[in-house]
Design a protein around this motif. Sequence first.
Motif, PDB file in Angstrom:
ATOM      1  N   GLN A  75      -3.521   9.171   9.551  1.00 49.92           N
ATOM      2  CA  GLN A  75      -4.208   8.287   8.609  1.00 49.92           C
ATOM      3  C   GLN A  75      -5.056   7.315   9.423  1.00 49.92           C
ATOM      4  OE1 GLN A  75      -3.949   8.694   5.311  1.00 49.92           O
ATOM      5  NE2 GLN A  75      -2.420  10.321   5.570  1.00 49.92           N
ATOM      6  N   PHE A 122       1.251  15.559   6.121  1.00 48.94           N
ATOM      7  CA  PHE A 122      -0.177  15.834   6.232  1.00 48.94           C
ATOM      8  C   PHE A 122      -0.916  15.256   5.028  1.00 48.94           C
ATOM      9  CE2 PHE A 122      -0.544  18.974   9.776  1.00 48.94           C
ATOM     10  CZ  PHE A 122       0.780  18.927  10.165  1.00 48.94           C
ATOM     11  N   GLY A 123      -2.159  14.872   5.232  1.00 49.85           N
ATOM     12  CA  GLY A 123      -2.909  14.303   4.124  1.00 49.85           C
ATOM     13  C   GLY A 123      -4.391  14.544   4.285  1.00 49.85           C
ATOM     14  N   SER A 124      -5.155  14.087   3.282  1.00 49.94           N
ATOM     15  CA  SER A 124      -6.590  14.331   3.343  1.00 49.94           C
ATOM     16  C   SER A 124      -7.281  13.303   4.228  1.00 49.94           C
ATOM     17  CB  SER A 124      -7.197  14.309   1.947  1.00 49.94           C
ATOM     18  OG  SER A 124      -7.284  12.975   1.481  1.00 49.94           O
ATOM     19  N   ASN A 125      -6.726  12.086   4.310  1.00 47.64           N
ATOM     20  CA  ASN A 125      -7.310  11.028   5.137  1.00 47.64           C
ATOM     21  C   ASN A 125      -8.815  10.948   4.926  1.00 47.64           C
ATOM     22  OD1 ASN A 125      -7.331   8.973   7.036  1.00 47.64           O
ATOM     23  ND2 ASN A 125      -7.518  10.348   8.778  1.00 47.64           N
ATOM     24  N   ARG A 126      -9.203  10.961   3.681  1.00 42.73           N
ATOM     25  CA  ARG A 126     -10.595  11.120   3.304  1.00 42.73           C
ATOM     26  C   ARG A 126     -11.488   9.962   3.735  1.00 42.73           C
ATOM     27  NH1 ARG A 126     -13.016  14.516  -0.597  1.00 42.73           N
ATOM     28  NH2 ARG A 126     -14.770  13.391  -1.482  1.00 42.73           N
ATOM     29  N   ARG A 127     -12.662  10.319   4.250  1.00 42.62           N
ATOM     30  CA  ARG A 127     -13.703   9.327   4.539  1.00 42.62           C
ATOM     31  C   ARG A 127     -14.630   9.332   3.336  1.00 42.62           C
ATOM     32  NH1 ARG A 127     -16.580   7.469   9.743  1.00 42.62           N
ATOM     33  NH2 ARG A 127     -18.368   6.480   8.810  1.00 42.62           N
ATOM     34  N   GLU A 160      -2.075   7.893   0.093  1.00 45.27           N
ATOM     35  CA  GLU A 160      -2.782   8.826  -0.782  1.00 45.27           C
ATOM     36  C   GLU A 160      -2.031   9.048  -2.104  1.00 45.27           C
ATOM     37  OE1 GLU A 160      -3.803  12.387   1.275  1.00 45.27           O
ATOM     38  OE2 GLU A 160      -4.990  13.180  -0.383  1.00 45.27           O
ATOM     39  N   TYR A 205     -12.279   3.414   7.330  1.00 46.84           N
ATOM     40  CA  TYR A 205     -13.131   3.861   8.438  1.00 46.84           C
ATOM     41  C   TYR A 205     -14.167   2.800   8.797  1.00 46.84           C
ATOM     42  CZ  TYR A 205     -11.413   8.659   7.832  1.00 46.84           C
ATOM     43  OH  TYR A 205     -10.632   9.787   7.769  1.00 46.84           O
ATOM     44  N   THR A 242     -13.482   4.453   1.470  1.00 47.88           N
ATOM     45  CA  THR A 242     -12.840   4.018   2.718  1.00 47.88           C
ATOM     46  C   THR A 242     -13.846   3.660   3.813  1.00 47.88           C
ATOM     47  OG1 THR A 242     -12.570   6.339   3.358  1.00 47.88           O
ATOM     48  CG2 THR A 242     -10.669   5.259   2.376  1.00 47.88           C
ATOM     49  N   THR A 243     -15.150   3.778   3.525  1.00 43.38           N
ATOM     50  CA  THR A 243     -16.115   3.307   4.520  1.00 43.38           C
ATOM     51  C   THR A 243     -16.596   1.889   4.196  1.00 43.38           C
ATOM     52  OG1 THR A 243     -17.935   4.361   3.330  1.00 43.38           O
ATOM     53  CG2 THR A 243     -16.945   5.612   5.100  1.00 43.38           C
ATOM     54  N   THR A 244     -16.728   1.577   2.893  1.00 44.05           N
ATOM     55  CA  THR A 244     -17.174   0.224   2.512  1.00 44.05           C
ATOM     56  C   THR A 244     -16.037  -0.636   1.977  1.00 44.05           C
ATOM     57  OG1 THR A 244     -17.631   0.904   0.253  1.00 44.05           O
ATOM     58  CG2 THR A 244     -19.431   1.128   1.831  1.00 44.05           C
ATOM     59  N   TYR A 245     -14.900  -0.014   1.669  1.00 47.60           N
ATOM     60  CA  TYR A 245     -13.706  -0.649   1.078  1.00 47.60           C
ATOM     61  C   TYR A 245     -13.934  -1.106  -0.368  1.00 47.60           C
ATOM     62  CZ  TYR A 245     -12.322  -0.902   6.038  1.00 47.60           C
ATOM     63  OH  TYR A 245     -12.049  -0.610   7.349  1.00 47.60           O
ATOM     64  N   ARG A 294      -5.867  20.520   8.116  1.00 46.06           N
ATOM     65  CA  ARG A 294      -5.370  19.191   7.785  1.00 46.06           C
ATOM     66  C   ARG A 294      -4.592  18.630   8.970  1.00 46.06           C
ATOM     67  NH1 ARG A 294      -4.273  17.934   2.195  1.00 46.06           N
ATOM     68  NH2 ARG A 294      -2.039  17.702   2.443  1.00 46.06           N
ATOM     69  N   LEU A 295      -4.610  17.301   9.112  1.00 44.07           N
ATOM     70  CA  LEU A 295      -3.897  16.650  10.209  1.00 44.07           C
ATOM     71  C   LEU A 295      -2.911  15.632   9.644  1.00 44.07           C
ATOM     72  CD1 LEU A 295      -6.855  15.804  12.634  1.00 44.07           C
ATOM     73  CD2 LEU A 295      -5.162  17.604  12.959  1.00 44.07           C
ATOM     74  N   PRO A 296      -1.828  15.374  10.378  1.00 45.37           N
ATOM     75  CA  PRO A 296      -0.875  14.359   9.915  1.00 45.37           C
ATOM     76  C   PRO A 296      -1.270  12.960  10.375  1.00 45.37           C
ATOM     77  CG  PRO A 296       0.007  15.467  11.829  1.00 45.37           C
ATOM     78  CD  PRO A 296      -1.354  16.068  11.572  1.00 45.37           C
ATOM     79  N   TYR A 351       0.844  -1.196   0.000  1.00 43.61           N
ATOM     80  CA  TYR A 351       0.000   0.000   0.000  1.00 43.61           C
ATOM     81  C   TYR A 351       0.878   1.245   0.000  1.00 43.61           C
ATOM     82  CZ  TYR A 351      -3.900   3.043   1.417  1.00 43.61           C
ATOM     83  OH  TYR A 351      -4.870   4.006   1.480  1.00 43.61           O
ATOM     84  N   ARG A 393     -11.072   4.107  -3.989  1.00 46.50           N
ATOM     85  CA  ARG A 393     -11.754   3.149  -3.109  1.00 46.50           C
ATOM     86  C   ARG A 393     -12.558   3.922  -2.076  1.00 46.50           C
ATOM     87  NH1 ARG A 393     -10.061   0.615   1.726  1.00 46.50           N
ATOM     88  NH2 ARG A 393      -8.309   2.033   1.593  1.00 46.50           N
ATOM     89  N   PHE A 418     -11.553   7.638  -1.988  1.00 39.08           N
ATOM     90  CA  PHE A 418     -10.171   8.014  -1.669  1.00 39.08           C
ATOM     91  C   PHE A 418      -9.275   7.503  -2.796  1.00 39.08           C
ATOM     92  CE2 PHE A 418      -6.258   7.012   0.987  1.00 39.08           C
ATOM     93  CZ  PHE A 418      -5.939   8.333   1.267  1.00 39.08           C
TER      94      PHE A 418
END
Lengths: 93, 417
Positions: B256, A45-50, A22, B305, A73-76, B252-254, A19, A71, A53
């Motif tokens: 994951q 730093f990143g978006s770490n999107r829910r 992002e 998540y 990131t809630t249902t994969y 933004r946060l660091p 993996y 993908r 993604f």
Amino acid sequence: MLHIKCPWCGWRDESEFGYGGEAHIERPKDPDSVSDAEWADYLFFGSNRRGDFRERWVHSAGCRRWFNAVRDTTTYEFKAFYRMGEEPPGGEQ
Amino acid sequence: MRKYSIFSLARNALSHHENWWQAWRSPEPKKRYDAVIIGGGGHGLSTAYYLAKEHGMTNIAVIEKGWLGGGNTGRNTTIIRSNYLWTASAGIYEKGLKLWEGITQEVNFNMMLSQRGVLNLGHNLQDMRTIERRVNANRLNGVDGVVLNAQQVKEMVPIINTSETNTRFPVLGSSYQPRGGIARHDALAWGMARACDDLGIDVIQQCEVTGIRREDGQVTGVDTTKGFIETNKVGAVTAGNSGVIADMAGIRLPVQSRPLQALVSEPIKPVIDTVVMSGAVHVYISQSDKGELVIGAGVDKYNGYGQKGSISVIEEQLAALVELYPIVSRLRLLRHWAGCVDVCPDASPLLTKTPVDGLYFNCGWGTGGWKATLGSGWCFAHTIANDEPHPLNEAFSMKRFETGAVIDEHGAAGVAH
């Protein structure tokens, strides 16, 4: 286990892949000219999107090539796979 | 607060335990609070508790989108220790451990803290050197610890396989923190909610934050599914969903967010009376009072998540488990679940002010937040009340990623955090 479609090898198990986090994070063109804050933002730093993604995967136990995927990131659930350098489907996020 | 005691137990036994009083209220949100804590997990509730107890702020609310104990507080493997490498980490984790040692009496709720000791195994020479270095660093910081050799490990954990000839990763020794152990996770959620309620704090469940309002860079309130709540101080303690809250505030946060899985076996007679972790073969184990083996390992490799992970991760940790403890090979598994943890690049948390005035973040605990809940809440309460970090959490700011003063705890945190 996730099922992942390598753009070159087709569908394979997740355990064949590494993996890369992002996707589409651009390295600053001139690292010497950016501030510490901008460099930290690029590096850590990143978006770490829910939700949908864009992320990088590498087929490390196969063709060893990198590619991108979209993908949820809630249902994969994977929405798309595309090669490096290709435009992400769906346009801007 | 009406105390729990042997007398209240006896009295309630007379009415078949049908008339126990309510432990906390379920209030509707007020129009305005002096501070709002987002997230009713262990970290959020203890933040609110110490805000009231240490800093006299009682007009505060804890907002929880689900139910108490439904997030990572109720999903972890309950291990407590403080044997981290760096001084900054030793400070905050040891503060947490000391608070754990007194919390049962303090809030009159049995946290069932069992200081049965924690072993971190070493499987090669470099592991053992790192363990010696870490134990020495711990002792210099006032954290208890000793180095054990393989024979001492075997005496303490008879079911472990210490053979050097038929194992891929032989056990050469371990670090041992006698004051480490386990505690009961739902007790923390319920005990702290009850203590908060007693101090006048509103603990509001089933209420999700949908927006963070700001004016001129200052927080003015939060939008929730139960309406707008006015406040000038917001503490976000939402673990895996920190990125979502950060998004609402435009920062933004660091971190994951990753799935972290755990599982328990069917109950068996007592076979292990301590906690054993191995970062090298990726598994850790303890035995619950019910007799179940509680088993955990590292995070899944992808962002997620969904509070679920991949079965391949379970397969790997069980393979490691069977190699270390051959007697478990025929055990059945009873339950398996996952939480969503937010991981920082340096495996250390964030307890920090943000570019938005009045907005504070306590997140990034990754796979190891449980042990720190009380220390984290204590430090974060100080940060919110004074708008300044306490010396114990000063190093855990977002600035560290700019200055380069990161607190790299991958060694002590390892896979088994």
